[in-house]
Design a protein around this motif. Structure first.
Motif, PDB file in Angstrom:
ATOM      1  N   LYS A 149       0.833  -1.215   0.000  1.00 19.28           N
ATOM      2  CA  LYS A 149       0.000   0.000   0.000  1.00 19.28           C
ATOM      3  C   LYS A 149       0.860   1.254   0.000  1.00 19.28           C
ATOM      4  CE  LYS A 149      -3.513   2.347   2.819  1.00 19.28           C
ATOM      5  NZ  LYS A 149      -4.372   2.217   4.035  1.00 19.28           N
ATOM      6  N   ARG A 150       1.908   1.278   0.806  1.00 21.34           N
ATOM      7  CA  ARG A 150       2.779   2.458   0.864  1.00 21.34           C
ATOM      8  C   ARG A 150       3.471   2.687  -0.469  1.00 21.34           C
ATOM      9  NH1 ARG A 150       3.922   0.313   6.058  1.00 21.34           N
ATOM     10  NH2 ARG A 150       5.920  -0.578   5.364  1.00 21.34           N
ATOM     11  N   ARG A 151       3.882   1.615  -1.109  1.00 23.40           N
ATOM     12  CA  ARG A 151       4.547   1.761  -2.407  1.00 23.40           C
ATOM     13  C   ARG A 151       3.577   2.184  -3.489  1.00 23.40           C
ATOM     14  NH1 ARG A 151       8.315  -3.657  -1.502  1.00 23.40           N
ATOM     15  NH2 ARG A 151      10.023  -2.571  -0.438  1.00 23.40           N
ATOM     16  N   ILE A 152       2.361   1.666  -3.453  1.00 21.47           N
ATOM     17  CA  ILE A 152       1.339   2.096  -4.408  1.00 21.47           C
ATOM     18  C   ILE A 152       1.025   3.573  -4.212  1.00 21.47           C
ATOM     19  CG2 ILE A 152      -1.125   1.891  -4.945  1.00 21.47           C
ATOM     20  CD1 ILE A 152       0.581  -0.240  -6.287  1.00 21.47           C
ATOM     21  N   ALA A 153       0.990   4.020  -2.971  1.00 23.35           N
ATOM     22  CA  ALA A 153       0.740   5.437  -2.698  1.00 23.35           C
ATOM     23  C   ALA A 153       1.809   6.307  -3.351  1.00 23.35           C
ATOM     24  CB  ALA A 153       0.700   5.681  -1.190  1.00 23.35           C
ATOM     25  N   ARG A 154       3.057   5.865  -3.280  1.00 22.25           N
ATOM     26  CA  ARG A 154       4.151   6.639  -3.882  1.00 22.25           C
ATOM     27  C   ARG A 154       4.088   6.599  -5.408  1.00 22.25           C
ATOM     28  NH1 ARG A 154       9.091   3.949  -1.272  1.00 22.25           N
ATOM     29  NH2 ARG A 154      10.261   5.421  -2.561  1.00 22.25           N
ATOM     30  N   LEU A 155       3.733   5.450  -5.966  1.00 19.08           N
ATOM     31  CA  LEU A 155       3.564   5.384  -7.419  1.00 19.08           C
ATOM     32  C   LEU A 155       2.406   6.264  -7.862  1.00 19.08           C
ATOM     33  CD1 LEU A 155       4.128   1.670  -8.519  1.00 19.08           C
ATOM     34  CD2 LEU A 155       5.297   3.701  -9.396  1.00 19.08           C
ATOM     35  N   GLY A 156       1.356   6.292  -7.061  1.00 20.61           N
ATOM     36  CA  GLY A 156       0.197   7.123  -7.402  1.00 20.61           C
ATOM     37  C   GLY A 156       0.519   8.598  -7.449  1.00 20.61           C
TER      38      GLY A 156
END
Length: 281
Positions: free
Chosen positions: A184-191
């Protein structure tokens, strides 16, 4: 009914091309053709398909494009092709891209990051250089990676702000203990990266063993919706690979259930409009 573009479909035929990876995968056959897809898809069928390279032998990548063009000319509604290109090969990558420039259905390329021996290879100087070259075209870079590589994929994306990226299968999250929050944290950064969109595909393996696919995928879907928004998510079936964990109709039903609370405009965007824009179909 909400119109649909399936942004992630594979076809292959072991009698036409070679697929070395299939030898190690139980549950998938040597041949999956458009007629098989049509027989398995729940109505109404998608109006257009985006073919994503099926990892044939790297010497046959242009042959694969030619074969798919032949299928499209025969009436299969393939509106775009994501071709296999190894982008970290310097001059050889440039030559391979050049051989695809006059193929009108090509809309993007895919370098299979999930096979790279080290996670940090996703952000190698060679791959970054190859990805930057795509900014000179109208093509996108489909990113097929697993969740352990996402940290370095973020670096790749940030180093190539002029290149457009499509994250396949939401970065292949798993149901491992404590893995969700890190994903989730990595997806947030990609987003946060405006040059990235994400495919809602290849996730039926997250099914809840009791309550089914929609229940298992729901928390992941909500994360994707929160960080990519309704205008940067694309529906894809990942057929026939989806057959390893679910039928195509089961995946379609799960997606319909998850999209039920959304507005008509949001459903249309995720199922059709975003793919039409990203792949220019």
């Amino acid at each position: 009914m909400t119109p649909c573009i399936d942004s992630h479909v594979h076809f292959w035929d072991g009698g036409v091309l070679e697929y070395p990876w299939l030898k190690g995968v139980a549950g998938l056959g040597p041949r999956y053709l458009p007629g098989d897809y049509a027989a398995e898809v729940a109505p109404p069928a998608p109006s257009r398909l985006v073919f994503v390279e099926a990892d044939c032998d790297s010497k046959q990548t242009v042959d694969e494009v030619s074969w798919i063009e032949h299928l499209a000319a025969g009436g299969v509604p393939i509106a775009g092709i994501v071709a296999q290109v190894k982008l970290d090969q310097g001059k050889a990558s440039v030559e391979q891209l050049g051989r695809l420039r006059d193929r009108p259905l090509v809309r993007g390329v895919r370098h299979m990051l999930q096979y790279l021996p080290e996670p940090n290879a996703c952000a190698s100087s060679e791959l970054i250089a190859g990805a930057r070259r795509l900014a000179e075209t109208d093509w996108v870079f489909d990113l097929c990676c697993h969740e352990g590589q996402l940290e370095h994929v973020i670096e790749l994306v940030r180093q190539c702000p002029e290149t457009r990226f499509v994250l396949d299968h939401a970065g292949k999250p798993s149901m491992k203990v404590d893995a969700f929050e890190l994903w989730k944290r990595r997806i947030a950064r990609l987003g946060e990266c405006p040059n990235v969109v994400c495919k809602f595909s290849g996730m039926s393996g997250l099914a809840d063993p009791v309550r089914g696919i929609a229940a298992g995928v729901k928390p992941f879907f909500h994360v994707l919706l929160a960080y990519f928004g309704g205008d940067r998510l694309l529906y894809g079936s990942d057929w026939p690979v989806v057959k390893l964990t679910a039928t195509l109709a089961e995946w379609q039903a799960a997606v319909a259930e998850l999209l039920g609370p959304l507005s008509d405009a949001q459903r249309s965007a995720l199922m059709h409009d975003n793919a039409a824009r990203v792949y220019r179909v």
